[in-house]
Design an enzyme around this catalytic site. Structure first.
Site, PDB file in Angstrom:
ATOM      1  N   HIS A 144       0.840  -1.205   0.000  1.00  0.00           N
ATOM      2  CA  HIS A 144       0.000   0.000   0.000  1.00  0.00           C
ATOM      3  C   HIS A 144       0.871   1.250   0.000  1.00  0.00           C
ATOM      4  CE1 HIS A 144      -3.464   2.536   1.404  1.00  0.00           C
ATOM      5  NE2 HIS A 144      -2.479   3.196   1.991  1.00  0.00           N
ATOM      6  N   GLU A 145       1.905   1.275   0.836  1.00  0.00           N
ATOM      7  CA  GLU A 145       2.764   2.454   0.923  1.00  0.00           C
ATOM      8  C   GLU A 145       3.601   2.624  -0.330  1.00  0.00           C
ATOM      9  OE1 GLU A 145       2.055   4.478   3.102  1.00  0.00           O
ATOM     10  OE2 GLU A 145       0.916   3.174   4.444  1.00  0.00           O
ATOM     11  N   HIS A 148       1.506   4.213  -2.924  1.00  0.00           N
ATOM     12  CA  HIS A 148       1.437   5.673  -2.747  1.00  0.00           C
ATOM     13  C   HIS A 148       2.601   6.346  -3.473  1.00  0.00           C
ATOM     14  CE1 HIS A 148      -1.923   6.650  -0.243  1.00  0.00           C
ATOM     15  NE2 HIS A 148      -1.539   5.932   0.795  1.00  0.00           N
ATOM     16  N   GLU A 224      -6.438   6.766  -1.030  1.00  0.00           N
ATOM     17  CA  GLU A 224      -6.352   5.545  -0.231  1.00  0.00           C
ATOM     18  C   GLU A 224      -6.971   4.355  -0.970  1.00  0.00           C
ATOM     19  OE1 GLU A 224      -4.583   5.158   2.525  1.00  0.00           O
ATOM     20  OE2 GLU A 224      -3.994   7.233   2.105  1.00  0.00           O
TER      21      GLU A 224
END
Length: 292
Positions: A144-145, A148, A224
């Protein structure tokens, strides 16, 4: 670099549009005749909107390290640290970005990514996250990071914030000057902004600032969803990210410093100002995804 150029171009275009609109509406003639230099104000709004946001972006990584107490893993000291670094490297290679710095910080479950450039970012996870999740769930959070970073979310958020700042600075001062001119229209000794200008500007800075914060928070929530989907794509299936979110929903996420709060895996207070959607919505969005 492309996003930095986009950031600069967008702010310049915002100022240009504001100038054109003011000219078409005749506002510039009214304000100029009453002593306001509209060109100078447009330049001031650009500097305030652009300068503060880009400065925050450029110092985001060192500030995150300092405020969160991140310990960078220069050389892994144990198997867990080696696994974290290898996982970040695997996802970075798959996402086509440079290897980020990797760090750990003490605290309740959370993680974040930050940095001004895709190829020199930072991914950090908390000790609470490492203790409270399975390896597969941690892997999903790291994905997930990394998503980003690959999506350029740090720069995009700065771009949105800069545009909002520019509007707030310009509009509050234009309205403030118009109100002040109306209140002092019969004052022949008018030699500069009066109390009407200062009061109106302060009030509108606050009101428009809240409105701008809602716009930025809304955009952050959309990021997100994309980062969750990006994690699922990097892992090749969505279930680990679903499991990680479900696990996170049963925990008390750690608070992150304001400078990196929008980049955490969880956070935000109040629906309008929250930087993250509710966990249930994120899980539902992932499950509705037609991917694996």
């Amino acid at each position: 670099m492309k996003r930095i150029l986009l950031f600069v171009l967008t702010n310049v275009l915002v100022v240009a549009v504001l100038g054109v609109v003011a000219s078409l509406l005749g506002v510039n003639k009214f304000l100029t005749s009453n002593g306001l230099n509209l060109g100078a104000l447009l330049g001031f709004a650009l500097i305030m909107g652009f300068g503060g946001a880009i400065f925050s972006l450029l110092i985001s990584k060192p500030m995150a390290k300092w405020t969160s107490g991140v310990q960078i893993i220069e050389q892994p000291q144990n198997a867990d640290e080696a696994w974290i670094v290898d996982t970040v490297r695997k996802f970075a290679d798959k996402a086509g970005i440079g290897m980020p710095e990797v760090g750990i910080f003490d605290g309740e479950p959370n993680a974040f990514a930050t940095g001004a450039f895709k190829n020199s970012a930072l991914v950090a996870v908390s000790t609470g996250l490492l203790r409270g999740m399975t390896r597969e769930e941690i892997e999903a959070v790291i994905g997930h990071e990394v998503a980003h970073i690959a999506n350029g979310d740090m720069v995009t958020m700065t771009l949105i914030q800069g545009v909002m700042n520019t509007f707030v600075v310009f509009l509050s001062r234009v309205v403030g000057y118009a109100v002040d001119s109306f209140l002092r229209k019969n004052d022949e000794q008018n030699s500069g902004p009066g109390i009407g200008y200062y009061v109106t500007t302060i009030v509108l800075d606050i009101v428009l600032g809240f409105a701008a914060a809602m716009v930025v928070a809304w955009f952050s929530r959309q990021r997100e969803f994309r980062a969750d989907a990006g994690a699922a794509q990097l892992m090749g299936r969505k279930q680990p990210m679903v499991n990680a979110l479900a696990r996170l929903g049963g925990m008390t996420p750690g608070e992150l410093p304001k400078s990196v709060a929008a980049m955490g895996i969880a956070g935000g207070i109040g629906q309008l100002f929250s930087t993250h959607p509710p966990i249930e919505q994120r899980i539902a969005a992932l499950q509705a995804n037609n991917g694996q």
